[in-house]
Design an enzyme around this catalytic site. Structure first.
Site, PDB file in Angstrom:
ATOM      1  CE  LYS A  53      -1.809   1.603   4.018  1.00  0.00           C
ATOM      2  NZ  LYS A  53      -1.420   3.004   4.285  1.00  0.00           N
ATOM      3  CG  ASP A 100       6.895  20.489  10.212  1.00  0.00           C
ATOM      4  OD1 ASP A 100       6.306  19.389  10.143  1.00  0.00           O
ATOM      5  OD2 ASP A 100       7.879  20.676  10.942  1.00  0.00           O
ATOM      6  CG  LEU A 101       9.752  17.635   8.521  1.00  0.00           C
ATOM      7  CD1 LEU A 101      10.129  16.202   8.871  1.00  0.00           C
ATOM      8  CD2 LEU A 101      10.893  18.571   8.906  1.00  0.00           C
ATOM      9  NE  ARG A 148       0.112  10.240  10.120  1.00  0.00           N
ATOM     10  CZ  ARG A 148      -0.385   9.333   9.277  1.00  0.00           C
ATOM     11  NH1 ARG A 148      -1.666   9.050   9.289  1.00  0.00           N
ATOM     12  NH2 ARG A 148       0.408   8.717   8.417  1.00  0.00           N
ATOM     13  N   PRO A 149       2.151  16.489  11.324  1.00  0.00           N
ATOM     14  CG  PRO A 149       3.973  17.613  12.259  1.00  0.00           C
ATOM     15  CD  PRO A 149       3.117  16.384  12.419  1.00  0.00           C
TER      16      PRO A 149
HETATM   17  C1  EPZ Z   1       4.318   6.878   6.295  1.00  0.00           C
HETATM   18  O1  EPZ Z   1       3.561   7.961   6.807  1.00  0.00           O
HETATM   19  C2  EPZ Z   1       3.353   5.715   6.216  1.00  0.00           C
HETATM   20  N1  EPZ Z   1       2.261   6.056   5.337  1.00  0.00           N
HETATM   21  C3  EPZ Z   1       2.846   5.383   7.613  1.00  0.00           C
HETATM   22  O2  EPZ Z   1       2.044   4.232   7.510  1.00  0.00           O
HETATM   23  C4  EPZ Z   1       4.025   5.078   8.518  1.00  0.00           C
HETATM   24  O3  EPZ Z   1       3.550   4.924   9.832  1.00  0.00           O
HETATM   25  C5  EPZ Z   1       5.041   6.220   8.489  1.00  0.00           C
HETATM   26  O4  EPZ Z   1       5.410   6.527   7.117  1.00  0.00           O
HETATM   27  C6  EPZ Z   1       6.298   5.928   9.270  1.00  0.00           C
HETATM   28  O5  EPZ Z   1       6.868   4.747   8.819  1.00  0.00           O
HETATM   29  C7  EPZ Z   1       2.435   5.979   4.014  1.00  0.00           C
HETATM   30  O6  EPZ Z   1       3.485   5.630   3.516  1.00  0.00           O
HETATM   31  C8  EPZ Z   1       1.264   6.304   3.181  1.00  0.00           C
HETATM   32  P1  EPZ Z   1       6.470  10.260   8.169  1.00  0.00           P
HETATM   33  P2  EPZ Z   1       4.119   9.449   6.763  1.00  0.00           P
HETATM   34  O7  EPZ Z   1       6.357  11.506   7.391  1.00  0.00           O
HETATM   35  O8  EPZ Z   1       4.807   9.647   5.455  1.00  0.00           O
HETATM   36  C9  EPZ Z   1       6.737  13.446  11.738  1.00  0.00           C
HETATM   37  C10 EPZ Z   1       0.132   2.905   7.836  1.00  0.00           C
HETATM   38  O9  EPZ Z   1      -0.363   2.353   8.845  1.00  0.00           O
HETATM   39  N2  EPZ Z   1       6.640  14.455  10.665  1.00  0.00           N
HETATM   40  O10 EPZ Z   1       7.685   9.409   7.984  1.00  0.00           O
HETATM   41  O11 EPZ Z   1       3.017  10.325   7.131  1.00  0.00           O
HETATM   42  C11 EPZ Z   1       5.398  12.727  11.924  1.00  0.00           C
HETATM   43  O12 EPZ Z   1       4.547  13.450  12.759  1.00  0.00           O
HETATM   44  C12 EPZ Z   1       0.639   4.306   7.884  1.00  0.00           C
HETATM   45  O13 EPZ Z   1       0.212   2.328   6.731  1.00  0.00           O
HETATM   46  C13 EPZ Z   1       6.778  15.787  10.986  1.00  0.00           C
HETATM   47  O14 EPZ Z   1       6.971  16.165  12.139  1.00  0.00           O
HETATM   48  O15 EPZ Z   1       5.184   9.358   7.920  1.00  0.00           O
HETATM   49  C14 EPZ Z   1       5.824  11.416  12.505  1.00  0.00           C
HETATM   50  O16 EPZ Z   1       6.064  11.571  13.870  1.00  0.00           O
HETATM   51  C15 EPZ Z   1       0.309   5.018   9.124  1.00  0.00           C
HETATM   52  N3  EPZ Z   1       6.665  16.714   9.990  1.00  0.00           N
HETATM   53  C16 EPZ Z   1       7.164  11.149  11.826  1.00  0.00           C
HETATM   54  O17 EPZ Z   1       7.613  12.419  11.340  1.00  0.00           O
HETATM   55  C17 EPZ Z   1       6.455  16.351   8.695  1.00  0.00           C
HETATM   56  O18 EPZ Z   1       6.366  17.230   7.823  1.00  0.00           O
HETATM   57  C18 EPZ Z   1       7.101  10.150  10.672  1.00  0.00           C
HETATM   58  O19 EPZ Z   1       6.261  10.634   9.679  1.00  0.00           O
HETATM   59  C19 EPZ Z   1       6.324  14.989   8.378  1.00  0.00           C
HETATM   60  C20 EPZ Z   1       6.433  14.052   9.389  1.00  0.00           C
END
Ligand code: EPZ
Length: 418
Positions: free
Chosen positions: A22, A124-125, A121-122
């Protein structure tokens, strides 16, 4: 309302085919916005999130048809670089439209993304990285307005190896003039698959899988035919299920290397795991032992998307376990539901203390999000008596025919509709 009704206690035996990833497919489908030529993607499972991503493509003006499991996308009619809350609220990955629109149209207007309710889940990055490449971004009234007309390749340093930000920057970078370098990027296998997909379309991306990705912008991307990688989280869910219920299952279309961290933990817990090419076999003949401490971290460490399922396993293993959830503030909503089933868990901030019990008991519980739901299914499969799982719409976002595949392995699980 759909529910699962499970009569627990059966061992899992047999073979299961693992569906395409997915989280690998969502960026790939978004990437098809970048070309006006035809994209053919095979082995597309019936996930709610994928179907919602296809709706975003159709809204963008692309022509999508699905024949059996093959998705054919024609992008010559794409004419829209805006997407509103009605669609973006359906899934987190709607934010990938931002990078893809900037790549193709050099502009975008997009509402904030939805997705599983597991933390703040911001984005900002994502936005800071795009600004570093020259995008002008205004956030107003719940919308993000982006002007990418002045975008050029540049250097982006991510504070955290965010999967989504890495994807968005790649999508925005492939058709942007100059060289874009992303430092401290995510190393997930799904990022490698996105790189390979884009390169098969004529992009010049290298470094995926390491912490630095370099993109040399090209003028145009062309047609492509693709089969995505298999879903490591789905595979991990079945493996943990076997560890909890006992039995022996062979997972077909499973990439051993993508699950190495979990496999190591399951071996330490007492399971026997072997592999040959893309077939992984797990056998569990006795009660598993608790793993003393596990922490969720970015890949290749322990995946947060397997934390609820692994916690369910710790609940029935012998001994005590400490689980630390480092990625999401509220990804413990399965805990009260597991406690209803007899689990012994105490949560303090981001740390869960689990003491293994001899048995879980069937109860009526609720899936609060996708992976929490998967954890509850596993708990139900090994519990004594009947478990009803409500709100399984969350589970359908990321598991294809879960009940059918589990039935084939000998589980007593039914999907019922009220
Ligand atoms: C991906 O989400 C996955 N989703 C998530 O899977 C997975 O839990 C996550 O990566 C971590 O492995 C998809 O691939 C569609 P991140 P994503 O950006 O991209 C913080 C599932 O169950 N963050 O790596 O949203 C954020 O808050 C889902 O299939 C910021 O602070 O994850 C989190 O604490 C749920 N600012 C961490 O980074 C930002 O701009 C990881 O987020 C972006 C993220």
């Amino acid at each position: 309302m759909k529910k699962y009704l499970i009569n627990g206690g059966n061992a899992l035996n047999g073979e299961v085919e693992i569906e395409s990833s997915k989280n690998g497919l969502l960026p790939i489908i978004a990437a098809t916005i970048l070309t006006d030529e035809e994209c053919i993607i095979h082995k597309v499972p019936n996930f709610l999130d994928i179907n919602n991503m296809i709706k975003i493509l159709e809204h963008t003006g692309l022509n999508c048809t699905k024949q059996d499991n093959t998705l054919i996308i024609k992008g010559d009619t794409a004419n829209c670089s805006e997407v509103g809350l009605e669609l973006t609220s359906l899934l987190r990955s709607s934010i990938y439209a931002l990078g893809a629109y900037l790549g193709r149209f050099k502009k975008a207007k997009i509402s904030y993304p939805g997705g599983c309710d597991i933390g703040l889940r911001p984005i900002d990055l994502h936005l800071r990285g795009l600004k570093d490449l020259g995008a002008k971004i205004i956030e107003q009234h719940g919308n993000i307005y982006c002007d990418g007309s002045q975008m050029r390749g540049g250097k982006v340093f991510l504070d955290f190896p965010s999967v989504g930000a890495t994807v968005n920057l790649i999508l925005a970078g492939v058709l942007t003039e100059g060289t874009t370098t992303i430092y401290n990027c995510a190393k997930e296998p799904e990022i490698i698959d996105l790189q390979n997909f884009l390169n098969a379309m004529g992009a010049k991306v290298k470094g995926a899988g390491s912490s630095t990705i370099v993109i040399n912008g090209v003028n145009k991307l062309h047609k492509v035919e693709w089969t995505p990688i298999s879903d490591r989280i789905v595979a991990g869910t079945y493996m943990i299920g076997c560890a909890m219920c006992g039995g022996k299952i062979c997972l077909n279309n499973c990439i051993y290397e993508h699950n190495q961290y979990l496999i190591n933990l399951l071996s330490r817990a007492g399971c026997n795991i072997t592999h040959k090419k893309n077939k992984v076999t797990i056998e569990c003949t006795k009660r598993t032992k608790c793993i003393q401490k596990i922490e969720t971290m970015p890949y290749p460490a322990f995946a947060t998307d397997l934390q609820p399922q692994f916690m369910a396993l710790q609940c029935v293993s012998s001994g005590n376990s400490i689980i630390v959830e480092n990625l999401y503030e509220t990804r413990y909503k399965h805990v009260p539901e597991l406690i209803k089933m007899g689990a012994n868990i105490i949560v303090k901030n981001q740390t869960a203390f689990v003491s293994g019990v001899d048995k879980l008991y069937g109860a009526e519980v609720k899936a609060s999000d996708l992976r929490a739901g998967a954890g509850l299914v596993l708990a139900g499969l090994c519990a004594k008596g009947y478990t009803t799982i409500n709100s399984i719409e969350h589970i359908l976002r990321g598991y294809d025919n879960l009940e059918g595949k589990l039935q084939n392995l000998g589980a007593n699980i039914k999907l019922i509709e009220d």
